[in-house]
Design an enzyme around this catalytic site. Structure first.
Site, PDB file in Angstrom:
ATOM      1  N   HIS A 175      14.171  -8.390  -2.979  1.00 22.74           N
ATOM      2  CA  HIS A 175      12.814  -8.112  -3.475  1.00 22.74           C
ATOM      3  C   HIS A 175      12.673  -6.767  -4.159  1.00 22.74           C
ATOM      4  O   HIS A 175      11.550  -6.375  -4.490  1.00 22.74           O
ATOM      5  CB  HIS A 175      11.794  -8.172  -2.338  1.00 22.74           C
ATOM      6  CG  HIS A 175      11.575  -9.522  -1.759  1.00 22.74           C
ATOM      7  ND1 HIS A 175      10.628 -10.396  -2.225  1.00 22.74           N
ATOM      8  CD2 HIS A 175      12.193 -10.162  -0.744  1.00 22.74           C
ATOM      9  CE1 HIS A 175      10.654 -11.505  -1.509  1.00 22.74           C
ATOM     10  NE2 HIS A 175      11.603 -11.387  -0.611  1.00 22.74           N
ATOM     11  N   LYS A 234      -2.702  -1.921  -5.028  1.00 23.80           N
ATOM     12  CA  LYS A 234      -1.336  -2.197  -4.576  1.00 23.80           C
ATOM     13  C   LYS A 234      -0.858  -0.985  -3.812  1.00 23.80           C
ATOM     14  O   LYS A 234      -1.532   0.050  -3.814  1.00 23.80           O
ATOM     15  CB  LYS A 234      -0.412  -2.465  -5.765  1.00 23.80           C
ATOM     16  CG  LYS A 234      -0.526  -1.409  -6.883  1.00 23.80           C
ATOM     17  CD  LYS A 234       0.348  -1.729  -8.078  1.00 23.80           C
ATOM     18  CE  LYS A 234      -0.244  -2.733  -9.007  1.00 23.80           C
ATOM     19  NZ  LYS A 234       0.603  -3.877  -9.295  1.00 23.80           N
ATOM     20  N   ARG A 235       0.321  -1.100  -3.139  1.00 24.47           N
ATOM     21  CA  ARG A 235       0.871   0.091  -2.493  1.00 24.47           C
ATOM     22  C   ARG A 235       0.973   1.224  -3.509  1.00 24.47           C
ATOM     23  O   ARG A 235       1.225   1.000  -4.685  1.00 24.47           O
ATOM     24  CB  ARG A 235       2.266  -0.225  -1.921  1.00 24.47           C
ATOM     25  CG  ARG A 235       2.252  -1.099  -0.705  1.00 24.47           C
ATOM     26  CD  ARG A 235       1.439  -0.497   0.421  1.00 24.47           C
ATOM     27  NE  ARG A 235       2.050   0.726   0.893  1.00 24.47           N
ATOM     28  CZ  ARG A 235       2.834   0.812   1.974  1.00 24.47           C
ATOM     29  NH1 ARG A 235       3.074  -0.266   2.693  1.00 24.47           N
ATOM     30  NH2 ARG A 235       3.354   1.953   2.340  1.00 24.47           N
ATOM     31  N   LYS A 240       4.994   2.392  -9.587  1.00 19.67           N
ATOM     32  CA  LYS A 240       3.848   1.557  -9.968  1.00 19.67           C
ATOM     33  C   LYS A 240       2.877   2.322 -10.868  1.00 19.67           C
ATOM     34  O   LYS A 240       1.984   1.748 -11.463  1.00 19.67           O
ATOM     35  CB  LYS A 240       3.142   1.034  -8.720  1.00 19.67           C
ATOM     36  CG  LYS A 240       4.016   0.094  -7.879  1.00 19.67           C
ATOM     37  CD  LYS A 240       3.296  -0.333  -6.606  1.00 19.67           C
ATOM     38  CE  LYS A 240       4.174  -1.096  -5.632  1.00 19.67           C
ATOM     39  NZ  LYS A 240       4.352  -2.517  -6.002  1.00 19.67           N
ATOM     40  N   THR A 268       2.730  -9.869  -7.419  1.00 19.17           N
ATOM     41  CA  THR A 268       2.005 -11.118  -7.171  1.00 19.17           C
ATOM     42  C   THR A 268       0.508 -10.865  -7.331  1.00 19.17           C
ATOM     43  O   THR A 268      -0.248 -11.796  -7.595  1.00 19.17           O
ATOM     44  CB  THR A 268       2.299 -11.675  -5.762  1.00 19.17           C
ATOM     45  OG1 THR A 268       2.172 -10.605  -4.818  1.00 19.17           O
ATOM     46  CG2 THR A 268       3.701 -12.248  -5.684  1.00 19.17           C
ATOM     47  N   LYS A 299      -2.729 -13.089  -9.030  1.00 18.77           N
ATOM     48  CA  LYS A 299      -4.049 -13.334  -8.422  1.00 18.77           C
ATOM     49  C   LYS A 299      -5.158 -12.949  -9.392  1.00 18.77           C
ATOM     50  O   LYS A 299      -6.165 -13.653  -9.534  1.00 18.77           O
ATOM     51  CB  LYS A 299      -4.178 -12.542  -7.116  1.00 18.77           C
ATOM     52  CG  LYS A 299      -3.211 -13.014  -6.036  1.00 18.77           C
ATOM     53  CD  LYS A 299      -2.987 -11.994  -4.922  1.00 18.77           C
ATOM     54  CE  LYS A 299      -1.733 -12.340  -4.131  1.00 18.77           C
ATOM     55  NZ  LYS A 299      -1.228 -11.232  -3.293  1.00 18.77           N
TER      56      LYS A 299
HETATM   57  C1  26V Z   1      11.674  -1.855   2.759  1.00 10.15           C
HETATM   58  C2  26V Z   1      11.448  -1.285   3.969  1.00 10.15           C
HETATM   59  C3  26V Z   1      12.490  -0.425   4.523  1.00 10.15           C
HETATM   60  C4  26V Z   1      12.275  -0.077   5.968  1.00 10.15           C
HETATM   61  C5  26V Z   1      10.858   0.200   6.330  1.00 10.15           C
HETATM   62  C6  26V Z   1       9.921  -0.902   5.942  1.00 10.15           C
HETATM   63  C7  26V Z   1      10.240  -1.500   4.631  1.00 10.15           C
HETATM   64  C8  26V Z   1       9.335  -2.330   4.062  1.00 10.15           C
HETATM   65  C9  26V Z   1       9.579  -2.914   2.851  1.00 10.15           C
HETATM   66  C10 26V Z   1      10.748  -2.676   2.190  1.00 10.15           C
HETATM   67  C11 26V Z   1      11.056  -3.316   0.887  1.00 10.15           C
HETATM   68  C12 26V Z   1       9.863  -3.790   0.210  1.00 10.15           C
HETATM   69  C13 26V Z   1      10.209  -4.662  -0.926  1.00 10.15           C
HETATM   70  C14 26V Z   1       8.988  -5.335  -1.494  1.00 10.15           C
HETATM   71  O1  26V Z   1       7.935  -5.398  -0.892  1.00 10.15           O
HETATM   72  N1  26V Z   1       9.141  -5.835  -2.673  1.00 10.15           N
HETATM   73  C15 26V Z   1       8.071  -6.506  -3.359  1.00 10.15           C
HETATM   74  O2  26V Z   1       8.252  -7.895  -3.166  1.00 10.15           O
HETATM   75  C16 26V Z   1       7.253  -8.658  -3.811  1.00 10.15           C
HETATM   76  C17 26V Z   1       7.475 -10.102  -3.440  1.00 10.15           C
HETATM   77  O3  26V Z   1       8.687 -10.559  -3.972  1.00 10.15           O
HETATM   78  C18 26V Z   1       7.305  -8.422  -5.304  1.00 10.15           C
HETATM   79  O4  26V Z   1       6.257  -9.146  -5.903  1.00 10.15           O
HETATM   80  C19 26V Z   1       7.150  -6.935  -5.623  1.00 10.15           C
HETATM   81  O5  26V Z   1       7.321  -6.706  -6.990  1.00 10.15           O
HETATM   82  C20 26V Z   1       8.165  -6.143  -4.836  1.00 10.15           C
HETATM   83  O6  26V Z   1       7.936  -4.752  -4.979  1.00 10.15           O
END
Ligand code: 26V
Length: 834
Positions: free
Chosen positions: A374, A571-572, A577, A679, A683
């Protein structure tokens, strides 16, 4: 593409043997509701509060859905031999509220609307009393929640597997313009949607050592033993009686309290191990940028994986499945690398507990596993230090070493003499890798790839970049393993429920089937020039904007004009971003308005919402700047309605449901090549907002679906970004050549928004003028010019509405029903195993 419509999706899934019975909608909710309300009122008599009504309604739905859930489970058991079950392992499921969705699914919203009216309450206000289940950080977690909705809707035999976090995503407060985080105690008043399953308990170990038996077999003797118990979160289908399951694990200590310590009066000591065990479920990690808590995070991942796989194997055997069929009958999907210990744990269970040999166990593992990436951000690729794995999971580490050794041996045969390749693809990173702190670490993504028969990215560009950059070596070695499956969103939550008025307009023009087959939206294309429909779109948008304006008034005491252009970025908060680019535009516009207050301005309200990871200083600084700029702009009498900047605190699923239907303009402005998919972009477009966006992630496929002329695209594309960086990017050159940009940066640096404090944004400005890794300076001019094109179109409501209709018309592809059908086709069905 192999699957084009939800109808075809259904065909694919039916081929899996799914049970699919249309809903009869005649369950007696009112009866259950009255009984549940009587119980509520027996505890707090008098006029029922909104909370009591909400709980009574949730309790009533739960009764009905629990019956359907049991029937769904029974049906899947009957078909176990010919239906491959999908097990979706994810550390995050960002579910949001469930009551409105359950009522819509049961087709009983009108029944309850009437029941609430009898109590002098209106439905939406009662629904608002339910806390969000915010068990995720952002896009990855919300995608998993949309997937569960489609699993139910499509009747896919499946389980979502996650953790039952006591505190979800932190609550965001704002004090003096700064983010403050507090725990989100979302289950304080219970959770009607979960069914505790005390009979589903599995042991999970940590620590200890590996004992080698006389016959050479190896057995792990953990030092610490926990119990993982299942809680099933129920997820209803909307057009059948299917109910899907999100199975969430709760950890507790296997040992009771230490009775001796208790009798000595050492009460805390008597329960120390219990508290340590329960800590696993305390929080969802909101943070990917600190070392703190990494060990706990690893324990969370290991517990999720171990309990889920034990559950899967137990079910498979109970249903009469033979072990050698396990991989053919069960798909195990890794939602990013967070559950990537799964192959090691599955190997351990098959080798050490079920006595299989390596080769057979490995075949089963590779048949079962698949993995979705992701993000391309190198800092988000998980790597666990060998020392920590050795300490907590010694047997898993041995297995990972053996997987690696066999994998590298095979490569040595295939590509003799390429030591550099071996060290690049090895599951073990030697000391000295990025952020390694001099330790050797396991590359979890490499483990996931080696153990999977399919690896996918989440939008076409992302999948392409994935095989060209981070996984280039693997893609050369195993090209058939790498595919794309573009994300989607569920139209039930994000259109039908979030925007009932627009749903009504669609029903009148297209009939109601778009809820199940979103490709039917294309029927709007022929109607785009219909002035009557344009006016209806305009009226619905105006009403949604009025509701959002009221919310902003209530929450922030700020009056915003519903006739201004609502320009939204939610968004985050992350540098890639580029919320900061958005702020630079707001500042430039502010300065221009002040210079020429009487020019013909198109009034705009810029709305921003999002959380910053608690340790991510730069993101927090952006939130503070948004507040500082907002304070100055919103209180300047020369500006008035021409420009407002609003930061809405505590962004989450429910807030998104209020904001998105009210947006005119959707900001999707990441540096090209950085946003895997997005995503939120989908929406917004589904709800008739136009997009201002870069050529990134799913923006590209959306533009292609509804016509590039119907999206405001701008900025450098991926190849240009790479080229500019290769040539030696100097952000100062862009600033020197652009007086407007110069003035914007000066105003921030000189304390123009921070009461003269020139320190507050020094780091932020230095980074922009120094390395500017996300190329804000390079994209600024084009972004501003494109915002002027937005203004011009907004001044012509008929033209604007026509584009909005065309946007909605083109969004049929972006339903998770289609996404899931593609996963079934390309990843999860037994036919993908060869
Ligand atoms: C990594 C970690 C590392 C440890 C701590 C918690 C944590 C939480 C999340 C992540 C990776 C996040 C990756 C993510 O959210 N990617 C998003 O995924 C969406 C669904 O595929 C996509 O639409 C977004 O573009 C993408 O940023």
């Amino acid at each position: 593409m192999t699957v084009t419509t939800a109808r075809q999706a259904l065909q694919s899934i039916k081929a899996l043997g799914a049970h699919f019975k249309p809903a009869t909608m005649n369950d007696d909710l009112s009866q259950h509701f009255k009984t549940a309300l009587r119980h509520e009122l027996s505890q707090c008599p008098g006029q029922p509060s909104r909370d009591s009504l909400m709980r009574a309604a949730a309790g009533a739905c739960r009764e009905l859905l629990a019956t359907r859930w049991a029937a769904s489970q029974a049906a899947d058991r009957e078909r176990a031999a010919d239906a491959r079950r999908v097990h979706y392992l994810s550390m995050e499921f960002l579910m949001g509220r469930a009551l409105g969705n359950a009522l819509a699914a049961l087709g009983l919203d009108e029944t309850l609307r009437a029941a609430f009216a009898e109590q002098g309450q209106v439905l939406p206000e009662v629904l608002e009393r339910e806390p969000d289940a915010a068990l995720g950080n952002g896009g990855l977690g919300r995608l998993a929640a949309c997937f569960l909705d489609s699993f139910a809707e499509l009747g896919l035999p499946s389980f979502g597997y996650g953790l039952r976090y006591q505190y979800g995503m932190f609550a965001q407060g704002i004090q003096n313009g700064r983010q403050v985080e507090t725990p989100d105690d979302w289950m304080a008043l219970g959770n009607a949607w979960e069914l505790p399953r005390p009979e589903l308990r599995y042991p999970v170990g940590f620590g200890g050592h590996v004992r080698v038996e006389a016959d050479g077999s190896r057995h792990w003797q953990p030092a610490e033993r926990l119990i993982a118990q299942a809680y099933d979160f129920i997820v209803p289908a909307h057009h059948s009686e299917r109910v899907s399951t999100l199975r969430q694990w709760q950890a507790s200590a296997a040992a009771p309290i230490d009775f001796d310590a208790f009798c000595r009066g050492d009460h805390a000591g008597a329960a120390r191990h219990r508290v340590a065990a329960e800590a696993i479920n305390w929080v969802l990690y909101p943070d990917d940028s600190t070392e703190a808590g990494r060990e706990l995070r690893l324990k969370q991942e290991a517990l999720l994986v171990s309990a889920s796989l034990q559950d899967l194997i137990a079910r498979h055997l109970n249903e009469g499945g033979a072990l050698h069929q396990l991989g053919r009958r069960n798909a195990i999907h890794l939602n990013d690398t967070h559950p990537a210990l799964a192959p090691a744990e599955l190997m351990r269970l098959l080798l050490d507990q079920h006595g299989l040999g390596w080769d057979e166990a490995w075949t089963i593992t590779r048949q079962a596993c698949s993995y979705t990436n992701h993000t391309l951000m190198p800092e988000a690729l998980e790597k666990w230090p060998l020392g920590m794995l050795e300490r907590l999971l010694p047997r898993h580490l041995e297995i990972i070493f053996e997987i690696n050794q066999r994998f590298l041996d095979e490569l040595r045969q295939r590509v003799p003499g390429d030591e550099a390749l071996l060290s690049r693809v090895s599951l073990i990173e030697e000391e000295g890798g990025y952020g390694s702190g001099g330790e050797r670490r396991v590359r979890m993504a490499h483990l996931a790839i080696v153990a999977s028969h399919r690896v996918n990215g989440v939008a076409a560009l992302h999948s392409e970049l994935m095989v060209q950059t981070i996984f280039a070596d693997f893609a050369r070695l195993y090209p058939e393993r790498f595919i794309n499956v573009t994300n989607g969103v569920t139209p039930r939550r994000w259109l039908q429920q979030a925007n009932p008025q627009l749903a009504g307009v669609l029903d009148a023009r297209l009939g109601q089937d778009w809820r199940q087959d979103l490709s039917q939206l294309q029927g709007l294309r022929a109607l785009a020039a219909d002035a009557g429909l344009g006016a209806e779109f305009g009226r619905v948008k105006r009403a949604n904007k009025q509701r959002l304006a009221a919310l902003v008034g209530r929450e922030l005491g700020l009056a915003i004009n519903p006739d201004s252009l609502f320009d939204v970025q939610i968004k985050r908060i992350h540098e890639y971003k580029r919320q900061l680019l958005n702020l630079l535009h707001v500042i430039a516009r502010y300065q221009a308005i002040v210079a020429q207050p009487d020019a013909d301005w198109t009034p705009r309200t810029v709305l921003i919402a999002g959380k910053a990871a608690s340790a991510y200083q730069m993101a927090k600084s952006v939130i503070q700047l948004a507040h500082d700029v907002g304070r100055v702009v919103n209180s300047d009498p020369r500006v008035g309605d021409k420009l407002k900047l609003v930061f809405l605190p505590n962004y989450g699923v429910s807030l998104a449901e209020s904001i998105i239907p009210a947006a005119d303009l959707s900001e999707q402005i990441s540096t090209a090549g950085t946003e895997a998919s997005g995503t939120g972009n989908m929406k917004f477009a589904m709800n008739g907002a136009l997009t201002i966006g870069t050529w990134d992630g799913a923006n590209i496929e959306m533009a292609e679906a509804f016509g590039t002329e119907n999206m405001f695209t701008f900025g450098l594309r991926t190849e240009a970004v790479a080229q500019i960086k290769a040539l030696g990017y100097d952000p100062r050159l862009y600033v020197e050549q652009n007086r407007q940009l110069q003035q914007v940066i000066d105003a921030i640096a000189n304390g123009g928004f921070s009461n003269g404090d020139t320190e507050r944004y020094r780091a932020l400005v230095d980074k922009l003028l120094g390395s500017d890794p996300y190329l804000l300076m390079a994209d600024f001019a084009d972004y501003l010019a494109t915002q002027q094109r937005v203004d011009a179109l907004y001044r012509d409501p008929a033209a604007w509405n026509q584009r909005a209709i065309l946007n909605v018309a083109g969004m049929g592809w972006f339903s998770t029903d289609r996404t899931i059908a593609e996963y079934v086709d390309k990843v999860w069905s037994a036919s993908t195993l060869g």
